[in-house]
Structures are given as structure tokens and as C-alpha cells.
Design an enzyme around this catalytic site. Structure first.
Site, PDB file in Angstrom:
ATOM      1  N   GLU A 304       4.426  -3.733   8.833  1.00  0.00           N
ATOM      2  CA  GLU A 304       3.483  -4.616   8.132  1.00  0.00           C
ATOM      3  C   GLU A 304       4.193  -5.795   7.475  1.00  0.00           C
ATOM      4  O   GLU A 304       3.961  -6.119   6.316  1.00  0.00           O
ATOM      5  CB  GLU A 304       2.690  -3.813   7.094  1.00  0.00           C
ATOM      6  CG  GLU A 304       1.855  -2.708   7.723  1.00  0.00           C
ATOM      7  CD  GLU A 304       0.970  -1.948   6.742  1.00  0.00           C
ATOM      8  OE1 GLU A 304       1.330  -1.870   5.557  1.00  0.00           O
ATOM      9  OE2 GLU A 304      -0.080  -1.438   7.183  1.00  0.00           O
ATOM     10  N   ASP A 378      -3.053   6.569   8.978  1.00  0.00           N
ATOM     11  CA  ASP A 378      -2.822   6.054   7.621  1.00  0.00           C
ATOM     12  C   ASP A 378      -3.728   6.706   6.579  1.00  0.00           C
ATOM     13  O   ASP A 378      -4.695   6.079   6.147  1.00  0.00           O
ATOM     14  CB  ASP A 378      -3.045   4.535   7.619  1.00  0.00           C
ATOM     15  CG  ASP A 378      -2.575   3.902   6.331  1.00  0.00           C
ATOM     16  OD1 ASP A 378      -1.978   4.605   5.507  1.00  0.00           O
ATOM     17  OD2 ASP A 378      -2.810   2.686   6.152  1.00  0.00           O
ATOM     18  N   GLU A 406      -6.945   5.687  -1.835  1.00  0.00           N
ATOM     19  CA  GLU A 406      -7.215   4.419  -1.158  1.00  0.00           C
ATOM     20  C   GLU A 406      -8.396   4.505  -0.198  1.00  0.00           C
ATOM     21  O   GLU A 406      -9.258   3.629  -0.187  1.00  0.00           O
ATOM     22  CB  GLU A 406      -5.949   3.982  -0.406  1.00  0.00           C
ATOM     23  CG  GLU A 406      -6.137   2.723   0.419  1.00  0.00           C
ATOM     24  CD  GLU A 406      -4.862   2.303   1.147  1.00  0.00           C
ATOM     25  OE1 GLU A 406      -3.828   2.982   1.000  1.00  0.00           O
ATOM     26  OE2 GLU A 406      -4.921   1.281   1.847  1.00  0.00           O
TER      27      GLU A 406
HETATM   28  C1  BDP Z   1      -1.511   1.350   3.713  1.00  0.00           C
HETATM   29  C2  BDP Z   1      -1.874   0.516   2.533  1.00  0.00           C
HETATM   30  C3  BDP Z   1      -0.868  -0.564   2.247  1.00  0.00           C
HETATM   31  C4  BDP Z   1       0.509   0.063   2.172  1.00  0.00           C
HETATM   32  C5  BDP Z   1       0.789   0.790   3.455  1.00  0.00           C
HETATM   33  C6  BDP Z   1       2.104   1.545   3.429  1.00  0.00           C
HETATM   34  O1  BDP Z   1      -3.127  -0.077   2.782  1.00  0.00           O
HETATM   35  O2  BDP Z   1      -1.225  -1.184   1.045  1.00  0.00           O
HETATM   36  O3  BDP Z   1       1.476  -0.910   1.942  1.00  0.00           O
HETATM   37  O4  BDP Z   1      -0.196   1.764   3.684  1.00  0.00           O
HETATM   38  O5  BDP Z   1       2.049   2.761   3.302  1.00  0.00           O
HETATM   39  O6  BDP Z   1      -2.276   2.512   3.620  1.00  0.00           O
HETATM   40  O7  BDP Z   1       3.165   0.952   3.540  1.00  0.00           O
END
Ligand code: BDP
Length: 715
Positions: A304, A378, A406
């Protein structure tokens, strides 16, 4: 007279409101409400012998003293080893001439404790002991828990040690105190006033964590800021480490991979470059000079948008090992996250972490953990387990769970996560035959890992009650308890937590427990039943948005995950589709090979199922989907009604808070149901079966909702 009474009761209520703001968590230590038991406890705990020979034993004494004074409402006398009825000391400090009851110290390891009743000359007594001072502190918390939950103190014979070595919280807290995916205020770590100002909250945070056996905390967000590695911040980190140390909690930081460029003025962060290695070595040395027991680094790399070794055509192992070498001389470790997926790769996102990491098994240094989220995507409401569990016998895997909700209703929904954690732990990977559960992968017993650990993404903020939703505290609690002992049941843990948090009235305990235990399945049903996943709003992840097709990249779009079309619903991950199934051990694959054999709770993760397919209930897929969504909402209604019946039995402040939150949850559960069913109906073309209350708005209404200020999603 009436007026006085009213004024008086108002006064009382005001006091009550103050007292029950949730700040005390499960460490409330209110007077034992059962008079007979109180009497017994008072007789049993008379003098206490607890030599305060270290900061940890000082903390143990302070806790014991505060706990006992609160619970027993009497001054606690200190005594000597001969005349005390409660003795607290470690193996190195067995009092001279003391005739010890049988304690199997060798079974306790470095953090375990024993609590043993015995007969002393002066009457019945109990000792709390361990090989180390931290073991003793854990024992003290256990003993206080026994009393807070109204257990007998007779004939105690407890030997306990943790299942996992490293039991960590991961804070996703930024240096500006904004918490990524945080729904309980801003960060409790006030970088501006550190190191000189030590907030009482830091100490209470340490106490709460120690009480459930958490022994490490990563202070900063995985989307890391290199600044925390500068001297200015490291002295602040040291101040926190000093506060947490007596409670057995080590601090860790996230390491931004490009830090050598950003704060080190190098032109590269290539892990094989000598200046880069030297920079990290010097940085580690600087950190350890300040914090000799610094835990190590957590790294999100090439994920990401975070920088990582792949930019230099190096592997994750190259990156992890370089950092691991830097901290190895000091006993530090590196937790390298497996949460990687790339939008340039057309491959099913489900498969990417496995594809990336499995080939690296055996290439990591011995002080590296690969940290794997519980599921392949996730933190969705329900995921199958990540196929990496059991697939890397030569690499200790640390599991990452998400306590912050979340995708589970954030901090307005009451969702008790322990049933989900248990489901994950108990899943069989079949990697080494039947019984190769995820719990056994993580606790190292399956592949003889040299180190073991688990991490929970924290749900803590500076809200007065720490977690926003009063029941969020239960998820923090359950995480710690399960990290210590994964054999505990979700019901046991709920029982303990409710008694300590709300009181021991049996009716109250049973009714809150039943609300908690129903809540996980209810949430799955009203959000993502039958294996649906990733159909939430873009960015903030608040509310339903299965229709979204325009997110930044294909695999951020809900339509990528549910694949609804006129023929059916779900993602085919068998050999006719992405074949993600092949990543599991053959026996584990078996159960998912056909639509018929796949457990319905995970069905749409693995199959594209025709709308008219007959489910186990005899309903079609479409009718079953409707049924699940409606029953999820009905469960929340029932939770709400059950809570209402507790009026007068729970203090007014928390009663009202939870009541209002349940009303929000009910409204939002119906919103999820209506929005999702109306949307999926555009494909199924089937009516919502008779007898169900129809959605009160059209699909366009739900699609038009916008939440620019929903929390948790960046500043
Ligand atoms: C996702 C979240 C994000 C996190 C990412 C992570 O939306 O904000 O940075 O995981 O775990 O669930 O790195």
C-alpha cells in the site's frame, strides 16, 4: 423531605456518573458485594508479605494493596513470612528458613506463576510466586481476578505460563496523535509533552496490559514516519519504556524502510548497501543505549505505497535480515508483515501474500518473525485463515489480529471478538495431518518454532473509557487472555470480563454474556453473511457500499470481491477460477472443493453460486441471503431488548451509553441489510420473500450516502 431526597439522589447519581466512566476498565476493585464472601476473604487475607525489592515487585505490591483495600474495604497490614496469610515473592527471594509448599518452578518458564494454598503455623496461607518478578506480578493480577470474580481462595493450586512468548499490541498511532482506524479519540501517547510529562494514563495502560499478560507494544503506525527514529523522539520513547518496564512491557517501533534516506541523508535504502547497513546498525546502537531492552522493529514494506526492499530488486528476506542484523546484538527482533499485495499484479489478492512469502521460507534470520493477518485479505468480518499458516515451517509466524473494529462496526457496534479469535485458532490447516490447528502453528508446537508471538491492532485511544464503545474493552481483554492461554473459551473470558467490569450479579452476568456471545454472528449476518467480504464504503470503510467500482485500484473495489452477476454471487477460487484453494494443504482444500462441501459460512469466499442454488435450509441462495441479513438485524433487536431489561442493574452512565450505541447499531444493521439486499437484487432479480419488512428507501438513496468525516481514515 422529598426535596432533600431528590437533591441527595441527584448528588449520588453525579458521583456515580463520575465513578463509572469506564476508565477503570476491568480493574475496578469495588467492595465485594456478597457479605458472606467479603467476610471470608477478610479472614483469608490478613497480613501480606511482599518484599518490594524491585520496581516490578513494587508495582505488584501497589496493585495488591490498592486491589485488596478496594475489594475488602480495609487497611492491609504488611507482615513477615511467618505471620502472613498471603506471601508474594520470587524464586530468588524465598525467605530464609521458610518451609515452602510444593511449587514446580521448572514448569513456569520466565513469565509463569504459581499460586498455592498451604498450612502455615499461623493458619492457612497462600503464596504467589514465580521464577521472575514479572511472573509474580502476573500471579498477583490472577489472584485479584479470583476475588473480583468471586472465586474461592481455598485449596489453590495454580501453575500457569503463557502459550506464546511475545504478546503484543500494535498501535496504529501517528506522531500527530491521529490514530489510523482509531475510533476512541486520539493517541494516548502525547509526543508533545513527553518525555517530561508522564500521564497517569501511561501507568494505567501498563497495569491493564500486565493484568492480561501483554508484554510488548508497538507504539507507532505501520504506515510509518521515520521521525520517530530521530533523537528527539527516541528520548520520548525512552520515557515510555521506563514507565512500562516494571510491568514487563517492552516497547517496539515501526521502522520506515526509507528512513536512511529521509532522516539519514543517504541516497538509497537498499538493504544490501554497506552505508545503509551501517546506518541501521548505528541507529540500533543509539536506540539500545537509551533503551537497553528495546523490543525491535515492526515493518510494513512494499505494501500500500510503503517503501521496501523491492524497489532495489531485493526480497522481503533481504530487507528483514538487514534490520534483524542491526538489532540482533542486543537481543532485538524484527516483525516483517506479510500484508502485501500489488495492483500491478493481476493475481487474485487472496493469493499474493502466500506467493510472495512461501518461497522465502528458510531465508529469514532467526530473530525475524513474519507477521501474518489472520485471513488472506484484510480483517473482514469472517475470513478463512491465511494459507500461510502451516506453510512456513522454518519461519516463525506471528499472527496479527485486529482489535480495533475497522470492518466490524467500528466503535458504535457491540461486537465481542473472542468467538472469532477462537474460530481462527481452532481452524485445522492439516499441514501436518489432522489436528494441525492454527493455534498450534502460532504456539510453535507444530513446527518447533524457536520464537512465538501474536499481535493485536489496538483499539485504544484517549477517550475516557479507552475504547470508545464500553464493550470494546472486552476485545482488548480477550486478546490478552487468549494470547496467554488459547484454550480458554470465549464464554469463560466473557464471564471474567463482565464480572470484573459490571459486577457479579448472576442475572446480570448471564444476560450480558449472552448479548456478547451472540454479537459476532449477528454482525456477520447483517454485514457479510455466507462468506461475502470487502463490501464496505471506500476509504473510511464505514457502512455498506457493495456497488463501488471506482476505487483507486481494482482490488479495492467491492465488486472485485463479491462478483455478483445475473448468474450468481461469490468468487470462484477453485481450479475453474483463481485456484487460491491450491494454496491450502490438500486435506484443507477438500472441504472447499465443491459448493456442497463448503461450509456455508465461507461459501462465497470460494464459489460463484447460482442464485437459485438450494442451500442446506432448502432455501435458494437468494432467499438464504435475505434470511441471514434479516436474522442479523433481528439478533441486534434482541440484544437491544435484553440490554433494556438491565435498567437499574447496570450503573446509569454505562447503561445509557450502551443503550444509545445499540440503537445506532440497530439502525446501521438495517442499513447494511437494506442496502446490500437491494443492490444484490439488481442481479438476482428475485423478490425479498414475503413476511420480511421491506427496505424503507430505494437503492439510489443508499448509494447516494456520503460520509466525508467518518473517523479513522487519515487527517
Ligand atoms: C487496512 C487498513 C489500513 C492499514 C492496512 C495495514 O485499512 O489503514 O494501513 O490495513 O494493515 O486494513 O497495513
Amino acid at each position: 423531605m422529598k426535596k432533600v431526597c431528590l437533591a441527595f439522589s441527584f448528588f449520588l447519581v453525579t458521583i456515580q456518573v463520575f465513578a463509572e466512566d469506564g476508565y477503570r476498565l476491568w480493574l475496578r476493585y469495588d467492595k465485594i458485594s456478597n457479605a458472606k464472601l467479603l467476610q471470608q476473604y477478610r479472614q483469608q487475607v490478613r497480613n501480606v508479605y511482599c518484599p518490594r525489592v524491585s520496581p516490578t515487585l513494587e508495582a505488584a505490591w501497589q496493585e495488591l494493596n490498592a486491589g485488596l483495600e478496594g475489594l475488602l474495604q480495609k487497611k492491609i497490614n504488611t507482615g513477615n513470612a511467618g505471620n502472613s496469610s498471603l506471601l508474594v515473592f520470587s524464586r530468588q527471594h524465598i525467605p530464609a528458613g521458610f518451609s515452602m509448599p510444593a511449587v514446580n518452578y521448572d514448569s513456569l518458564g520466565a513469565e509463569g506463576y504459581a499460586i498455592i494454598s498451604y498450612k502455615a503455623a499461623a493458619g492457612k496461607a497462600v503464596i504467589i510466586t514465580g521464577n521472575t518478578h514479572i511472573g509474580v506480578l502476573y500471579g498477583v493480577f490472577y489472584f485479584l481476578r479470583l476475588m473480583q470474580t468471586h472465586q474461592s481462595l481455598e485449596k489453590l493450586s495454580v501453575h500457569s505460563k503463557p502459550a506464546l512468548q511475545h504478546r503484543l499490541l500494535n498501535h496504529w498511532d501517528n506522531l500527530n496523535r491521529y490514530v489510523e482506524r482509531g475510533y476512541a479519540g486520539i493517541s494516548i501517547f502525547n509526543w508533545h509533552t513527553l518525555p517530561d510529562y508522564i500521564d497517569q494514563r501511561y501507568i494505567d495502560y501498563a497495569r491493564a496490559n500486565a493484568s492480561i499478560g501483554i508484554n510488548g507494544t508497538v507504539l507507532t503506525n505501520v504506515n510509518a514516519n521515520a521521525l520517530v527514529l530521530t533523537r528527539d523522539y527516541l528520548v520520548k520513547v525512552k520515557a515510555l519504556a521506563d514507565v512500562l518496564r516494571p510491568y514487563g512491557i517492552k516497547v517496539y517501533l515501526t521502522a520506515r524502510f526509507s528512513a536512511p534516506i529521509e532522516i539519514g541523508k543517504l541516497s538509497t535504502a537498499d538493504p544490501l548497501n554497506d552505508s545503509v547497513k551501517a546506518w541501521w546498525n548505528a541507529k540500533a546502537q543509539e536506540i539500545y543505549q537509551l533503551i537497553p531492552d528495546f523490543g525491535g522493529f515492526l515493518v510494513k514494506a512494499n505494501s500500500e505505497g510503503q517503501p521496501g526492499p523491492q524497489k532495489y530488486l531485493r526480497t522481503h528476506a533481504d530487507g528483514a535480515n538487514m534490520l534483524a542484523n542491526a538489532v540482533a546484538p542486543y537481543g532485538g527482533m524484527v516483525m516483517w508483515r506479510a500484508f502485501v499485495y500489488s495492483n500491478e499484479t493481476p493475481e487474485d489478492r487472496f493469493k499474493q501474500a502466500y506467493n510472495e512469502f512461501k518461497p522465502l521460507d528458510g531465508q529469514f534470520s532467526s530473530n525475524v518473525f513474519v507477521q501474518v493477518k489472520n485471513g488472506p485479505v484484510d480483517f473482514q468480518p469472517r475470513e478463512p485463515v491465511s494459507p500461510l499458516f502451516g506453510a512456513m515451517p522454518k519461519t516463525p509466524l506471528m499472527m496479527e489480529l485486529q482489535l480495533t473494529q475497522e470492518y466490524l462496526g467500528q466503535s458504535t457496534h457491540l461486537v465481542y471478538e473472542a468467538p472469532m479469535f477462537k474460530e481462527i485458532f481452532e481452524t485445522d490447516t492439516y499441514r501436518d495431518g489432522k489436528g494441525s490447528t492454527v493455534a498450534r502453528v502460532i504456539d510453535g508446537s507444530l513446527h518447533r518454532y524457536t520464537q512465538t508471538g501474536i499481535a493485536g491492532v489496538a483499539n485504544i485511544g484517549n477517550d475516557r473509557n479507552w475504547t470508545g464503545h464500553p464493550f470494546g474493552q472486552a476485545n482488548w481483554y480477550a486478546f490478552g487472555r487468549l494470547a496467554w492461554d488459547n484454550r480458554l473459551t470465549a464464554a469463560n473470558i466473557a464471564d471474567e470480563w463482565v464480572r470484573q467490569t459490571f459486577g457479579n450479579n448472576i442475572e446480570l452476568v448471564e444476560s450480558i454474556k449472552s448479548i456478547m456471545l451472540a454479537s459476532y454472528e449477528a454482525m456477520v449476518n447483517y454485514m457479510t453473511p455466507l462468506g461475502l467480504n470487502h463490501i464496505m464504503g471506500t476509504g473510511h470503510h464505514y457502512g455498506p457500499a457493495p456497488w463501488v467500482t471506482n476505487a483507486g485500484r481494482a482490488d479495492w473495489n467491492p465488486v472485485y470481491y463479491h462478483r455478483a452477476d445475473s448468474t450468481g454471487l461469490g468468487f470462484d477460487r477453485t481450479a475453474t477460477g483463481s485456484n487460491a484453494l491450491a494454496q491450502y494443504a490438500p486435506a484443507a482444500q477438500q472441504q472447499f472443493l465443491s459448493i456442497d462441501s463448503t461450509p456455508e459460512k465461507l461459501l462465497l469466499w470460494f464459489h460463484h453460486v447460482p442464485w437459485g442454488f438450494k442451500m442446506k435450509s432448502g432455501r435458494t441462495l437468494w432467499a438464504e441471503l435475505c434470511h441471514r441479513y434479516y436474522s442479523g438485524v433481528d439478533s441486534v433487536k434482541a440484544m437491544h431488548q435484553q440490554w433494556d431489561k438491565l435498567a437499574g442493574k447496570v450503573d446509569q452512565e454505562r447503561f445509557r451509553q450502551v443503550q444509545m450505541l445499540l440503537a445506532i447499531q440497530l439502525k446501521e444493521a438495517a442499513w447494511w441489510r437494506n442496502a446490500c439486499l437491494l443492490y444484490f437484487q439488481t442481479f438476482s432479480k428475485m423478490p425479498i420473500p414475503d413476511g420480511y419488512e421491506k427496505p424503507d428507501q430505494a437503492l439510489e438513496y443508499y448509494m447516494g450516502q456520503r460520509f466525508p468525516y467518518a473517523p479513522g481514515n487519515g487527517l
